[in-house]
Design a protein around this motif. Structure first.
Motif, PDB file in Angstrom:
ATOM      1  N   CYS A  79     -18.563  -5.326 -15.886  1.00 45.34           N
ATOM      2  CA  CYS A  79     -17.562  -4.404 -15.335  1.00 45.34           C
ATOM      3  C   CYS A  79     -16.400  -5.163 -14.696  1.00 45.34           C
ATOM      4  O   CYS A  79     -15.241  -4.744 -14.820  1.00 45.34           O
ATOM      5  N   LEU A  80     -16.701  -6.282 -14.030  1.00 47.64           N
ATOM      6  CA  LEU A  80     -15.630  -7.087 -13.426  1.00 47.64           C
ATOM      7  C   LEU A  80     -14.683  -7.642 -14.503  1.00 47.64           C
ATOM      8  O   LEU A  80     -13.464  -7.676 -14.313  1.00 47.64           O
ATOM      9  N   ALA A  81     -15.242  -8.076 -15.632  1.00 43.95           N
ATOM     10  CA  ALA A  81     -14.415  -8.612 -16.723  1.00 43.95           C
ATOM     11  C   ALA A  81     -13.512  -7.521 -17.293  1.00 43.95           C
ATOM     12  O   ALA A  81     -12.318  -7.743 -17.530  1.00 43.95           O
ATOM     13  N   VAL A  82     -14.073  -6.317 -17.492  1.00 41.38           N
ATOM     14  CA  VAL A  82     -13.277  -5.198 -18.030  1.00 41.38           C
ATOM     15  C   VAL A  82     -12.194  -4.804 -17.029  1.00 41.38           C
ATOM     16  O   VAL A  82     -11.051  -4.539 -17.406  1.00 41.38           O
ATOM     17  N   GLU A  83     -12.550  -4.784 -15.739  1.00 33.29           N
ATOM     18  CA  GLU A  83     -11.571  -4.428 -14.696  1.00 33.29           C
ATOM     19  C   GLU A  83     -10.433  -5.451 -14.630  1.00 33.29           C
ATOM     20  O   GLU A  83      -9.280  -5.090 -14.394  1.00 33.29           O
ATOM     21  N   LYS A  84     -10.750  -6.726 -14.845  1.00 33.75           N
ATOM     22  CA  LYS A  84      -9.697  -7.755 -14.880  1.00 33.75           C
ATOM     23  C   LYS A  84      -8.715  -7.481 -16.005  1.00 33.75           C
ATOM     24  O   LYS A  84      -7.496  -7.583 -15.836  1.00 33.75           O
ATOM     25  N   LEU A  85      -9.245  -7.137 -17.175  1.00 33.17           N
ATOM     26  CA  LEU A  85      -8.380  -6.851 -18.324  1.00 33.17           C
ATOM     27  C   LEU A  85      -7.533  -5.600 -18.091  1.00 33.17           C
ATOM     28  O   LEU A  85      -6.383  -5.531 -18.501  1.00 33.17           O
ATOM     29  N   LEU A  86      -8.125  -4.601 -17.429  1.00 32.97           N
ATOM     30  CA  LEU A  86      -7.420  -3.349 -17.172  1.00 32.97           C
ATOM     31  C   LEU A  86      -6.451  -3.462 -15.995  1.00 32.97           C
ATOM     32  O   LEU A  86      -5.588  -2.605 -15.811  1.00 32.97           O
ATOM     33  N   GLY A  87      -6.663  -4.501 -15.151  1.00 29.98           N
ATOM     34  CA  GLY A  87      -5.826  -4.658 -13.969  1.00 29.98           C
ATOM     35  C   GLY A  87      -6.110  -3.642 -12.893  1.00 29.98           C
ATOM     36  O   GLY A  87      -5.208  -3.191 -12.172  1.00 29.98           O
ATOM     37  N   ILE A  88      -7.374  -3.226 -12.782  1.00 33.76           N
ATOM     38  CA  ILE A  88      -7.753  -2.251 -11.751  1.00 33.76           C
ATOM     39  C   ILE A  88      -8.821  -2.854 -10.850  1.00 33.76           C
ATOM     40  O   ILE A  88      -9.390  -3.913 -11.154  1.00 33.76           O
ATOM     41  N   GLU A  89      -9.116  -2.178  -9.755  1.00 34.99           N
ATOM     42  CA  GLU A  89     -10.158  -2.617  -8.826  1.00 34.99           C
ATOM     43  C   GLU A  89     -10.964  -1.407  -8.390  1.00 34.99           C
ATOM     44  O   GLU A  89     -10.412  -0.318  -8.207  1.00 34.99           O
ATOM     45  N   ALA A  90     -12.261  -1.588  -8.221  1.00 38.06           N
ATOM     46  CA  ALA A  90     -13.119  -0.491  -7.763  1.00 38.06           C
ATOM     47  C   ALA A  90     -12.776  -0.132  -6.322  1.00 38.06           C
ATOM     48  O   ALA A  90     -12.359  -1.003  -5.549  1.00 38.06           O
ATOM     49  N   PRO A  91     -12.957   1.132  -5.922  1.00 37.28           N
ATOM     50  CA  PRO A  91     -12.725   1.510  -4.523  1.00 37.28           C
ATOM     51  C   PRO A  91     -13.657   0.755  -3.577  1.00 37.28           C
ATOM     52  O   PRO A  91     -14.703   0.234  -3.994  1.00 37.28           O
ATOM     53  N   GLU A  92     -13.273   0.728  -2.300  1.00 39.49           N
ATOM     54  CA  GLU A  92     -14.021  -0.046  -1.297  1.00 39.49           C
ATOM     55  C   GLU A  92     -15.484   0.385  -1.208  1.00 39.49           C
ATOM     56  O   GLU A  92     -16.385  -0.444  -1.129  1.00 39.49           O
ATOM     57  N   ARG A  93     -15.732   1.695  -1.221  1.00 43.90           N
ATOM     58  CA  ARG A  93     -17.119   2.171  -1.133  1.00 43.90           C
ATOM     59  C   ARG A  93     -17.931   1.727  -2.352  1.00 43.90           C
ATOM     60  O   ARG A  93     -19.088   1.321  -2.220  1.00 43.90           O
ATOM     61  N   GLU A 341     -13.332   8.610 -27.794  1.00 40.76           N
ATOM     62  CA  GLU A 341     -12.642   7.412 -28.271  1.00 40.76           C
ATOM     63  C   GLU A 341     -12.869   6.213 -27.358  1.00 40.76           C
ATOM     64  O   GLU A 341     -12.944   5.077 -27.798  1.00 40.76           O
ATOM     65  N   GLY A 342     -12.933   6.449 -26.050  1.00 40.93           N
ATOM     66  CA  GLY A 342     -13.085   5.363 -25.091  1.00 40.93           C
ATOM     67  C   GLY A 342     -11.738   4.857 -24.607  1.00 40.93           C
ATOM     68  O   GLY A 342     -10.682   5.240 -25.118  1.00 40.93           O
ATOM     69  N   VAL A 343     -11.776   3.964 -23.631  1.00 38.53           N
ATOM     70  CA  VAL A 343     -10.550   3.425 -23.050  1.00 38.53           C
ATOM     71  C   VAL A 343      -9.981   2.314 -23.937  1.00 38.53           C
ATOM     72  O   VAL A 343     -10.733   1.515 -24.496  1.00 38.53           O
ATOM     73  N   HIS A 344      -8.668   2.297 -24.079  1.00 38.08           N
ATOM     74  CA  HIS A 344      -8.000   1.217 -24.813  1.00 38.08           C
ATOM     75  C   HIS A 344      -7.612   0.142 -23.800  1.00 38.08           C
ATOM     76  O   HIS A 344      -6.740   0.362 -22.959  1.00 38.08           O
ATOM     77  N   VAL A 345      -8.268  -1.000 -23.890  1.00 37.18           N
ATOM     78  CA  VAL A 345      -8.029  -2.090 -22.928  1.00 37.18           C
ATOM     79  C   VAL A 345      -6.858  -2.929 -23.417  1.00 37.18           C
ATOM     80  O   VAL A 345      -6.803  -3.287 -24.600  1.00 37.18           O
ATOM     81  N   PRO A 346      -5.895  -3.245 -22.539  1.00 39.68           N
ATOM     82  CA  PRO A 346      -4.732  -4.054 -22.966  1.00 39.68           C
ATOM     83  C   PRO A 346      -5.141  -5.396 -23.554  1.00 39.68           C
ATOM     84  O   PRO A 346      -6.204  -5.941 -23.225  1.00 39.68           O
ATOM     85  N   GLU A 347      -4.281  -5.926 -24.414  1.00 37.56           N
ATOM     86  CA  GLU A 347      -4.547  -7.235 -25.023  1.00 37.56           C
ATOM     87  C   GLU A 347      -4.673  -8.307 -23.948  1.00 37.56           C
ATOM     88  O   GLU A 347      -3.973  -8.283 -22.943  1.00 37.56           O
ATOM     89  N   GLY A 348      -5.562  -9.254 -24.195  1.00 31.08           N
ATOM     90  CA  GLY A 348      -5.723 -10.358 -23.247  1.00 31.08           C
ATOM     91  C   GLY A 348      -7.146 -10.868 -23.246  1.00 31.08           C
ATOM     92  O   GLY A 348      -7.978 -10.446 -24.058  1.00 31.08           O
ATOM     93  N   GLU A 349      -7.411 -11.804 -22.346  1.00 37.84           N
ATOM     94  CA  GLU A 349      -8.762 -12.347 -22.217  1.00 37.84           C
ATOM     95  C   GLU A 349      -9.067 -12.527 -20.738  1.00 37.84           C
ATOM     96  O   GLU A 349      -8.173 -12.743 -19.919  1.00 37.84           O
ATOM     97  N   ALA A 350     -10.340 -12.415 -20.388  1.00 34.31           N
ATOM     98  CA  ALA A 350     -10.732 -12.519 -18.978  1.00 34.31           C
ATOM     99  C   ALA A 350     -12.140 -13.077 -18.888  1.00 34.31           C
ATOM    100  O   ALA A 350     -12.984 -12.830 -19.769  1.00 34.31           O
ATOM    101  N   TYR A 351     -12.375 -13.836 -17.835  1.00 33.91           N
ATOM    102  CA  TYR A 351     -13.729 -14.328 -17.538  1.00 33.91           C
ATOM    103  C   TYR A 351     -14.092 -13.867 -16.133  1.00 33.91           C
ATOM    104  O   TYR A 351     -13.306 -14.043 -15.202  1.00 33.91           O
ATOM    105  N   ALA A 352     -15.231 -13.267 -15.991  1.00 31.43           N
ATOM    106  CA  ALA A 352     -15.712 -12.841 -14.669  1.00 31.43           C
ATOM    107  C   ALA A 352     -17.143 -13.327 -14.508  1.00 31.43           C
ATOM    108  O   ALA A 352     -17.958 -13.189 -15.428  1.00 31.43           O
TER     109      ALA A 352
END
Length: 417
Positions: A79-93, A341-352
């Motif tokens: 999930c952290l790797a996907v969030e890096k690619l999407l440029g989002i962060e989970a809420p504090e809780r 269909e699912g979410v379309h993740v922007p092009e790129g690469e990420a390591y988490a």
């Protein structure tokens, strides 16, 4: 004079300590190991290739099945790797819930490890003790996800749902009368957080029982002390992480050095060993359990005081609330698009990477802008540890091979992915 001949010996896969899927080819000089050659491939399920054929969110359950003793930790890295690619962060809780369940998972992992490691070496009773506490923690898994093992609870953007206000109750049955059920349900009258708080209060006394059974046990020490010694420099060269690295005296823990989730707000210590042998790795993992207990208690206190959302409010990534979906056309369209269909993740690469119970568990993901990964590489900690088997076992007796496998805490789902 009796002539000693060299033998080539198959250790496993049928040997109980070889997990049913490891074949070790041992070259023996009498009863002394001269070479250990691990053969893997008996479990291979092609996870990294399967993920390329599924939508991003659909691959979360595959993570559970990698190291099937550390389920939610695997999900966390993905999930952290996907969030890096999407440029989002989970809420504090959600970050605090993830931290809490990562530590619940660490306890589940270490409890099974010490139970089975004891069993491999000959301490039969340990399994009975550790499974007692595992039952409570698996009930916590079941309360949030409905599953005792393969939870699929984390999501890109947060977690599936908030923590339940009520724990499931035992019922009367032919095997449990009214008095027994009342005793079982005594600490289940409140919420999940109340249940986990009660667990954190009880666990140190249970932990003392494990120490009483093993730590100063003469046979246990004879089987573990000075077995499988790895120097700090060599541990780093071999790519060791987690307790295998800390047992050799290297203070490296991603929760402290590269904090993620809510670990930067937690107060805990990093236990390290001195000699780098099986006994030091045992002591490191034992102390880690107490530190996990501390972290769970801190998360429980924070979560009680801080309500809030548990998943991102970006409806192109996370599903809208069902109430909105039934009254708002845009929410209905978002829901339909996400689940068809699912979410379309922007092009790129990420390591988490996260501090998994067995070491550094990393996900390297490449996206080409589609609704599924272009490539995915899993960095499994156990793979590097098993690769060092030859070096760790050389010069030891055949019986010590079992001790070293147990000390490495390997699970083949992640090694033979």
């Amino acid at each position: 004079m009796t002539e000693i001949r060299n033998h080539t010996l198959n250790f496993g896969p049928q040997h109980p300590a070889a997990h049913g899927v490891l074949r070790l080819v041992l070259e023996m000089d009498g009863e002394v190991v001269e070479r250990a050659d691990p053969h893997i491939g008996l479990l291979h399920r092609g996870t990294e290739k399967l993920v390329e054929t599924r939508a991003w969110a659909q691959s979360v359950p595959y993570m559970d099945r990698l190291d099937y003793v550390s389920m939610m930790c695997n999900e966390h890295a993905y999930c952290l790797a996907v969030e890096k690619l999407l440029g989002i962060e989970a809420p504090e809780r959600a970050r605090h819930i993830r931290t809490m369940f990562d530590e619940v998972t660490r306890l589940l992992n270490h409890l099974l490890w010490i139970g089975c490691h004891g069993l491999d070496v000959g301490a039969m009773t340990m399994t009975l003790y550790t499974f007692r506490e595992r039952e409570d923690l698996m009930d916590a898994y079941e309360a949030v996800s409905g599953a005792r093992m393969h939870a699929a609870y984390y999501r890109p953007g947060g977690v599936c749902r908030d923590l339940p206000d009520r724990m499931p109750q035992y019922r009367e049955s032919p095997w449990k009368n009214k008095a027994a059920v009342k005793a079982f349900n005594e600490n289940r009258q409140g919420s999940l957080l109340d249940f986990l708080e009660d667990f954190t209060n009880r666990f140190p006394a249970c932990h003392d029982e494990y120490h009483t059974l093993l730590t100063d046990n003469r046979i246990w020490k004879q089987r573990l002390v000075n077995i499988g010694v790895v120097s700090p420099e060599r541990a780093k060269q071999l790519g060791f992480t987690g307790a295998m690295l800390r047992g050799s005296g290297v203070e490296w823990d991603l929760r402290k050095k590269q904090p993620y989730a809510a670990y930067d707000k937690m107060d805990f210590d990093i236990p390290v060993g001195v000699n780098g042998d099986c006994y030091d790795r045992y002591l490191v993992r034992m102390e880690e359990m107490l530190q996990s207990n501390r972290i769970i208690r801190q998360c429980v206190d924070w979560l009680r005081e801080n309500p809030g959302p548990v998943i991102a409010d970006n409806y192109k990534v996370a599903a809208p609330p069902r109430e909105a979906m039934k009254s708002n056309m845009e929410s209905l369209i978002h829901h339909f698009k996400l689940f068809s269909e699912g979410v379309h993740v922007p092009e790129g690469e990420a390591y988490a990477a996260i501090e998994h119970p067995k070491g550094e568990f990393g996900i390297y993901a490449i996206s080409d802008g589609a609704n599924k990964p272009y490539r995915l590489k899993i960095r499994a900690p156990g793979f590097a540890h098993l690769a060092a088997m030859d070096e760790m076992a050389r010069g030891h007796m055949l019986a010590d091979v079992v001790t070293i496998i147990g000390s490495q805490d390997i699970v083949f789902g992640e090694i033979d992915r």
